[in-house]
Design an enzyme around this catalytic site. Structure first.
Site, mmCIF file in Angstrom:
data_model
loop_
_atom_site.group_PDB
_atom_site.id
_atom_site.type_symbol
_atom_site.label_atom_id
_atom_site.label_comp_id
_atom_site.label_asym_id
_atom_site.label_seq_id
_atom_site.Cartn_x
_atom_site.Cartn_y
_atom_site.Cartn_z
ATOM 1 N N TYR A 63 9.527 49.160 29.134
ATOM 2 C CA TYR A 63 9.213 49.101 30.569
ATOM 3 C C TYR A 63 9.269 50.489 31.204
ATOM 4 O O TYR A 63 8.460 50.816 32.064
ATOM 5 C CB TYR A 63 10.119 48.083 31.290
ATOM 6 C CG TYR A 63 9.552 46.697 31.089
ATOM 7 C CD1 TYR A 63 8.528 46.217 31.896
ATOM 8 C CD2 TYR A 63 9.962 45.911 30.023
ATOM 9 C CE1 TYR A 63 7.947 44.984 31.670
ATOM 10 C CE2 TYR A 63 9.390 44.675 29.785
ATOM 11 C CZ TYR A 63 8.379 44.219 30.614
ATOM 12 O OH TYR A 63 7.785 43.006 30.373
ATOM 13 N N ARG A 66 6.069 52.194 30.461
ATOM 14 C CA ARG A 66 4.974 51.705 31.324
ATOM 15 C C ARG A 66 5.135 52.201 32.759
ATOM 16 O O ARG A 66 4.159 52.514 33.434
ATOM 17 C CB ARG A 66 4.910 50.177 31.279
ATOM 18 C CG ARG A 66 4.310 49.701 29.956
ATOM 19 C CD ARG A 66 4.319 48.206 29.851
ATOM 20 N NE ARG A 66 3.488 47.550 30.851
ATOM 21 C CZ ARG A 66 3.650 46.278 31.226
ATOM 22 N NH1 ARG A 66 4.606 45.551 30.703
ATOM 23 N NH2 ARG A 66 2.845 45.749 32.124
ATOM 24 N N HIS A 115 2.995 37.698 38.536
ATOM 25 C CA HIS A 115 3.760 38.073 37.345
ATOM 26 C C HIS A 115 4.845 39.099 37.643
ATOM 27 O O HIS A 115 5.431 39.671 36.735
ATOM 28 C CB HIS A 115 2.825 38.578 36.232
ATOM 29 C CG HIS A 115 2.002 37.492 35.628
ATOM 30 N ND1 HIS A 115 0.891 37.707 34.841
ATOM 31 C CD2 HIS A 115 2.126 36.131 35.701
ATOM 32 C CE1 HIS A 115 0.373 36.546 34.463
ATOM 33 N NE2 HIS A 115 1.099 35.581 34.972
ATOM 34 N N CYS A 123 19.402 41.168 38.432
ATOM 35 C CA CYS A 123 20.587 41.165 37.577
ATOM 36 C C CYS A 123 20.483 40.026 36.571
ATOM 37 O O CYS A 123 20.019 38.933 36.890
ATOM 38 C CB CYS A 123 21.845 41.011 38.424
ATOM 39 S SG CYS A 123 23.330 41.014 37.412
ATOM 40 N N CYS A 145 27.798 43.789 39.980
ATOM 41 C CA CYS A 145 28.683 43.166 38.973
ATOM 42 C C CYS A 145 28.707 43.909 37.647
ATOM 43 O O CYS A 145 29.355 43.471 36.706
ATOM 44 C CB CYS A 145 28.301 41.701 38.774
ATOM 45 S SG CYS A 145 26.799 41.482 37.813
ATOM 46 N N SER A 184 -8.959 38.167 31.601
ATOM 47 C CA SER A 184 -9.482 37.450 30.432
ATOM 48 C C SER A 184 -9.380 35.944 30.641
ATOM 49 O O SER A 184 -9.937 35.177 29.862
ATOM 50 C CB SER A 184 -8.706 37.855 29.182
ATOM 51 O OG SER A 184 -7.334 37.562 29.352
HETATM 52 P P1 OAD Z 1 -6.250 41.013 29.710
HETATM 53 O O1 OAD Z 1 -5.919 42.300 29.031
HETATM 54 O O2 OAD Z 1 -6.005 39.749 28.969
HETATM 55 O O3 OAD Z 1 -7.783 41.016 30.142
HETATM 56 C C1 OAD Z 1 -8.346 42.107 30.805
HETATM 57 C C2 OAD Z 1 -9.734 41.721 31.209
HETATM 58 O O4 OAD Z 1 -10.285 42.803 31.937
HETATM 59 C C3 OAD Z 1 -10.687 41.424 30.043
HETATM 60 O O5 OAD Z 1 -11.398 40.226 30.300
HETATM 61 C C4 OAD Z 1 -11.627 42.638 30.033
HETATM 62 O O6 OAD Z 1 -12.950 42.312 29.638
HETATM 63 C C5 OAD Z 1 -11.618 43.019 31.504
HETATM 64 N N1 OAD Z 1 -11.914 44.435 31.787
HETATM 65 C C6 OAD Z 1 -11.578 45.535 31.078
HETATM 66 N N2 OAD Z 1 -11.985 46.641 31.682
HETATM 67 C C7 OAD Z 1 -12.607 46.253 32.831
HETATM 68 C C8 OAD Z 1 -13.219 46.935 33.911
HETATM 69 N N3 OAD Z 1 -13.300 48.271 33.942
HETATM 70 N N4 OAD Z 1 -13.741 46.206 34.920
HETATM 71 C C9 OAD Z 1 -13.682 44.848 34.898
HETATM 72 N N5 OAD Z 1 -13.102 44.142 33.915
HETATM 73 C C10 OAD Z 1 -12.573 44.832 32.882
HETATM 74 O O7 OAD Z 1 -5.488 41.046 31.130
HETATM 75 P P2 OAD Z 1 -5.111 39.835 32.083
HETATM 76 O O8 OAD Z 1 -6.185 38.823 32.129
HETATM 77 O O9 OAD Z 1 -4.669 40.438 33.359
HETATM 78 O O10 OAD Z 1 1.100 38.790 31.641
HETATM 79 O O11 OAD Z 1 -3.867 39.257 31.325
HETATM 80 C C11 OAD Z 1 -3.127 38.229 31.893
HETATM 81 C C12 OAD Z 1 -1.672 38.391 31.577
HETATM 82 O O12 OAD Z 1 -1.478 38.538 30.172
HETATM 83 C C13 OAD Z 1 -1.034 39.649 32.135
HETATM 84 O O13 OAD Z 1 -0.672 39.548 33.493
HETATM 85 C C14 OAD Z 1 0.172 39.808 31.278
HETATM 86 C C15 OAD Z 1 -0.440 39.520 29.926
HETATM 87 O O14 OAD Z 1 0.422 39.043 28.976
HETATM 88 C C16 OAD Z 1 2.405 39.050 31.713
HETATM 89 O O15 OAD Z 1 2.875 40.146 31.444
HETATM 90 C C17 OAD Z 1 3.225 37.898 32.149
#
Ligand code: OAD
Length: 237
Positions: A63, A66, A115, A123, A145, A184
């Protein structure tokens, strides 16, 4: 693009759902896809309560890495367009799966971070909630704590915050159009939010560089990068 702009212009209550793709052009890595984080790192070792119980130092290193990475990133035109739409009462609410804080840094105020927030802490034993203003060093401890603090983000296997989910469902019930940007659509429950709008008679506009499981349910799919598509859509409104 024109069809998408027409739906957005005609919306009575437009909301948006964003995912990691909206921040890709800010150089924040996505999770899936070619250079996605989950291609190189195992979420089960880093983003679960079990992983934190087993190796909190490793989890905090991940973390902290990141946090340092995101501290170097700035909002891109996709974030700023959405912030302007909120300021101009075009967009009523922004639901994001991202923990990078870039929507707020771009000026969006009505943001529901389902998220969590990469800089927020809680904590692991008492009810303390805090915030880091620079990347974590070692394992931060609770000022009340002295137990270990953990990142206040949603890990795999955890429920989403109940208050935030209540507000999300209020927004989904009000919305007649949802703009889905750069997700995605694979992680529940966020992946189903657009379908809630659709099944109550609303419309889905999706923009992404690829098709997703949500594409067949979308009224319009605009193919392209969020940082290019959103400013172009803005010009058509
Ligand atoms: P993903 O990494 O699963 O998907 C990213 C999406 O962005 C894909 O569909 C890509 O095609 C698209 N993409 C990439 N570059 C792009 C751009 N320049 N313009 C438009 N689209 C683009 O990310 P999330 O869908 O956000 O959860 O993932 C969902 C969750 O999975 C996250 O919040 C995280 C992860 O595990 C937690 O950490 C709880």
């Amino acid at each position: 693009m024109k069809a998408a702009a027409k739906i957005i212009s005609g919306a009575e209550y437009l909301i948006a759902l964003t995912g990691a793709g909206v921040s890709r052009e800010s150089n924040v890595p996505t999770f899936r896809g070619v250079d996605g984080l989950w291609r190189n790192y195992d979420p089960m070792q880093l983003a679960t309560p079990h992983a934190f119980a087993r190796d909190p130092k490793l989890v905090w290193e991940w973390y902290s890495w990141r946090q340092a990475l995101i501290a170097e990133c700035d909002p891109n035109p996709a974030h700023t367009t959405l912030a302007e739409w909120e300021a101009n009462a075009i967009l009523r609410c922004l639901i994001t799966q991202n923990v990078d804080g870039l929507h707020r840094r771009a000026g969006s105020e009505k943001v529901l971070e389902v998220h969590g927030d990469l800089w927020a802490t809680k904590c692991s034993s008492c009810g303390y909630r805090g915030r880091l203003d620079s990347p974590a060093v070692g394992i931060p401890l609770c000022p009340e704590c002295n137990s270990m603090l953990r990142p206040n983000v949603v890990w795999f296997g955890e429920s989403l915050n109940r208050d935030i989910m209540t507000r999300v469902h209020e927004e989904l019930s009000l919305a007649d159009v949802i703009l889905v940007v750069g997700t995605s659509a694979l992680v529940q429950p966020a992946a189903s939010f657009p379908l809630v709008v659709k099944y109550t008679g609303g419309k889905i506009v999706e923009t992404n560089i690829e098709h997703t499981p949500l594409t067949p349910a979308s009224d319009v799919h605009v193919s392209g990068k969020a940082g290019e598509v959103l400013p172009l859509l803005d010009q058509l409104l």
